[in-house]
Motif scaffolding. Structure first.
Motif, mmCIF file in Angstrom:
data_model
loop_
_atom_site.group_PDB
_atom_site.id
_atom_site.type_symbol
_atom_site.label_atom_id
_atom_site.label_comp_id
_atom_site.label_asym_id
_atom_site.label_seq_id
_atom_site.Cartn_x
_atom_site.Cartn_y
_atom_site.Cartn_z
ATOM 1 N N THR A 70 0.821 -1.209 0.000
ATOM 2 C CA THR A 70 0.000 0.000 0.000
ATOM 3 C C THR A 70 0.857 1.261 0.000
ATOM 4 O O THR A 70 0.372 2.335 -0.332
ATOM 5 C CB THR A 70 -0.948 0.047 1.217
ATOM 6 O OG1 THR A 70 -0.174 0.109 2.409
ATOM 7 C CG2 THR A 70 -1.871 -1.156 1.241
ATOM 8 N N LEU A 71 2.143 1.122 0.356
ATOM 9 C CA LEU A 71 3.035 2.277 0.453
ATOM 10 C C LEU A 71 4.027 2.382 -0.691
ATOM 11 O O LEU A 71 4.317 3.473 -1.172
ATOM 12 C CB LEU A 71 3.800 2.239 1.781
ATOM 13 C CG LEU A 71 2.942 2.212 3.039
ATOM 14 C CD1 LEU A 71 3.817 1.991 4.255
ATOM 15 C CD2 LEU A 71 2.152 3.499 3.159
ATOM 16 N N GLU A 115 -5.950 -9.627 3.326
ATOM 17 C CA GLU A 115 -5.730 -8.634 2.274
ATOM 18 C C GLU A 115 -7.036 -7.927 1.908
ATOM 19 O O GLU A 115 -7.072 -6.704 1.753
ATOM 20 C CB GLU A 115 -5.130 -9.292 1.041
ATOM 21 C CG GLU A 115 -4.860 -8.298 -0.067
ATOM 22 C CD GLU A 115 -4.251 -8.950 -1.285
ATOM 23 O OE1 GLU A 115 -3.391 -8.319 -1.903
ATOM 24 O OE2 GLU A 115 -4.649 -10.091 -1.617
ATOM 25 N N LYS A 116 -8.121 -8.684 1.785
ATOM 26 C CA LYS A 116 -9.421 -8.087 1.455
ATOM 27 C C LYS A 116 -9.860 -7.124 2.552
ATOM 28 O O LYS A 116 -10.349 -6.025 2.278
ATOM 29 C CB LYS A 116 -10.475 -9.170 1.256
ATOM 30 C CG LYS A 116 -10.318 -9.941 -0.026
ATOM 31 C CD LYS A 116 -11.369 -11.026 -0.148
ATOM 32 C CE LYS A 116 -11.139 -11.870 -1.379
ATOM 33 N NZ LYS A 116 -12.087 -12.974 -1.481
ATOM 34 N N ASP A 143 -8.589 0.435 4.279
ATOM 35 C CA ASP A 143 -7.905 1.550 3.616
ATOM 36 C C ASP A 143 -8.883 2.385 2.794
ATOM 37 O O ASP A 143 -8.837 3.613 2.800
ATOM 38 C CB ASP A 143 -6.777 1.040 2.723
ATOM 39 C CG ASP A 143 -5.585 0.536 3.504
ATOM 40 O OD1 ASP A 143 -5.480 0.854 4.712
ATOM 41 O OD2 ASP A 143 -4.748 -0.170 2.908
ATOM 42 N N GLU A 144 -9.761 1.708 2.088
ATOM 43 C CA GLU A 144 -10.763 2.389 1.257
ATOM 44 C C GLU A 144 -11.689 3.258 2.124
ATOM 45 O O GLU A 144 -11.954 4.417 1.793
ATOM 46 C CB GLU A 144 -11.571 1.346 0.497
ATOM 47 C CG GLU A 144 -12.739 1.883 -0.295
ATOM 48 C CD GLU A 144 -13.605 0.755 -0.841
ATOM 49 O OE1 GLU A 144 -14.846 0.935 -0.838
ATOM 50 O OE2 GLU A 144 -13.073 -0.296 -1.243
ATOM 51 N N HIS A 171 -9.757 6.254 3.587
ATOM 52 C CA HIS A 171 -9.523 7.247 2.536
ATOM 53 C C HIS A 171 -10.798 8.038 2.248
ATOM 54 O O HIS A 171 -10.777 9.262 2.149
ATOM 55 C CB HIS A 171 -9.026 6.549 1.270
ATOM 56 C CG HIS A 171 -8.730 7.486 0.152
ATOM 57 N ND1 HIS A 171 -7.583 8.241 0.118
ATOM 58 C CD2 HIS A 171 -9.424 7.794 -0.956
ATOM 59 C CE1 HIS A 171 -7.593 8.985 -0.977
ATOM 60 N NE2 HIS A 171 -8.706 8.727 -1.645
ATOM 61 N N LYS A 172 -11.882 7.327 2.162
ATOM 62 C CA LYS A 172 -13.176 7.966 1.892
ATOM 63 C C LYS A 172 -13.546 8.916 3.025
ATOM 64 O O LYS A 172 -13.986 10.044 2.793
ATOM 65 C CB LYS A 172 -14.249 6.884 1.731
ATOM 66 C CG LYS A 172 -15.571 7.371 1.250
ATOM 67 C CD LYS A 172 -16.500 6.178 1.078
ATOM 68 C CE LYS A 172 -17.631 6.504 0.160
ATOM 69 N NZ LYS A 172 -18.529 5.373 -0.025
ATOM 70 N N HIS A 173 -13.356 8.477 4.253
ATOM 71 C CA HIS A 173 -13.696 9.292 5.421
ATOM 72 C C HIS A 173 -12.842 10.556 5.483
ATOM 73 O O HIS A 173 -13.345 11.639 5.762
ATOM 74 C CB HIS A 173 -13.516 8.476 6.693
ATOM 75 C CG HIS A 173 -13.804 9.240 7.951
ATOM 76 N ND1 HIS A 173 -15.085 9.598 8.307
ATOM 77 C CD2 HIS A 173 -12.985 9.736 8.906
ATOM 78 C CE1 HIS A 173 -15.041 10.279 9.447
ATOM 79 N NE2 HIS A 173 -13.779 10.369 9.822
ATOM 80 N N ILE A 174 -11.570 10.418 5.191
ATOM 81 C CA ILE A 174 -10.655 11.560 5.280
ATOM 82 C C ILE A 174 -10.899 12.549 4.158
ATOM 83 O O ILE A 174 -10.874 13.764 4.369
ATOM 84 C CB ILE A 174 -9.192 11.071 5.266
ATOM 85 C CG1 ILE A 174 -8.883 10.365 6.583
ATOM 86 C CG2 ILE A 174 -8.231 12.224 5.041
ATOM 87 C CD1 ILE A 174 -7.564 9.636 6.592
ATOM 88 N N HIS A 175 -11.167 12.065 2.944
ATOM 89 C CA HIS A 175 -11.227 12.936 1.779
ATOM 90 C C HIS A 175 -12.626 13.403 1.386
ATOM 91 O O HIS A 175 -12.754 14.210 0.481
ATOM 92 C CB HIS A 175 -10.551 12.270 0.590
ATOM 93 C CG HIS A 175 -9.087 12.073 0.795
ATOM 94 N ND1 HIS A 175 -8.236 13.099 1.125
ATOM 95 C CD2 HIS A 175 -8.320 10.968 0.761
ATOM 96 C CE1 HIS A 175 -7.012 12.645 1.265
ATOM 97 N NE2 HIS A 175 -7.036 11.339 1.063
ATOM 98 N N ASP A 176 -13.643 12.973 2.070
ATOM 99 C CA ASP A 176 -14.979 13.436 1.684
ATOM 100 C C ASP A 176 -15.420 14.650 2.492
ATOM 101 O O ASP A 176 -16.541 15.127 2.337
ATOM 102 C CB ASP A 176 -16.018 12.317 1.768
ATOM 103 C CG ASP A 176 -16.394 11.942 3.190
ATOM 104 O OD1 ASP A 176 -15.788 12.475 4.129
ATOM 105 O OD2 ASP A 176 -17.286 11.112 3.354
#
Length: 90
Positions: free
Chosen positions: A23-24, A49-50, A56-57, A60-65
């Motif tokens: 992921t990095l 992994e799933k 992560d998804e 990311h959604k929480h931070i960027h919305d």
């Protein structure tokens, strides 16, 4: 053949490290092959992994919305003083 198998086989711990590393940064060819081989035989690491991708998804959604409310951050002077005192005492 035994050397080749030892070269390709990973522990679950190493496999999860590679899952997170991916992921990095980009994995090397060797790491990609090792991870693919391990996941082909390990349902637990495939599930990990799933789950990791989903977390992560969602983060990311929480931070960027824009749903994070910065006004909810507490500005507590007493807490700041306590932290500073604890730091200076150590």
């Amino acid at each position: 053949m035994k050397k080749l198998m030892n070269y390709l086989m990973l522990s679950c711990r190493k496999a999860t490290e590679l899952i997170e590393k991916r992921t990095l940064v980009r994995l090397s060819f060797k790491e990609k092959v090792q991870l693919r081989m391990h996941k082909s035989m390990c349902d637990a690491c495939t599930a990990y992994e799933k789950q990791s991708r989903k977390i992560d998804e969602l983060l990311h959604k929480h931070i960027h919305d824009g749903s994070i409310d910065n006004t909810a951050i507490l500005h507590n002077e007493a807490l700041k003083e306590k932290i500073i005192n604890n730091i200076s005492n150590n």
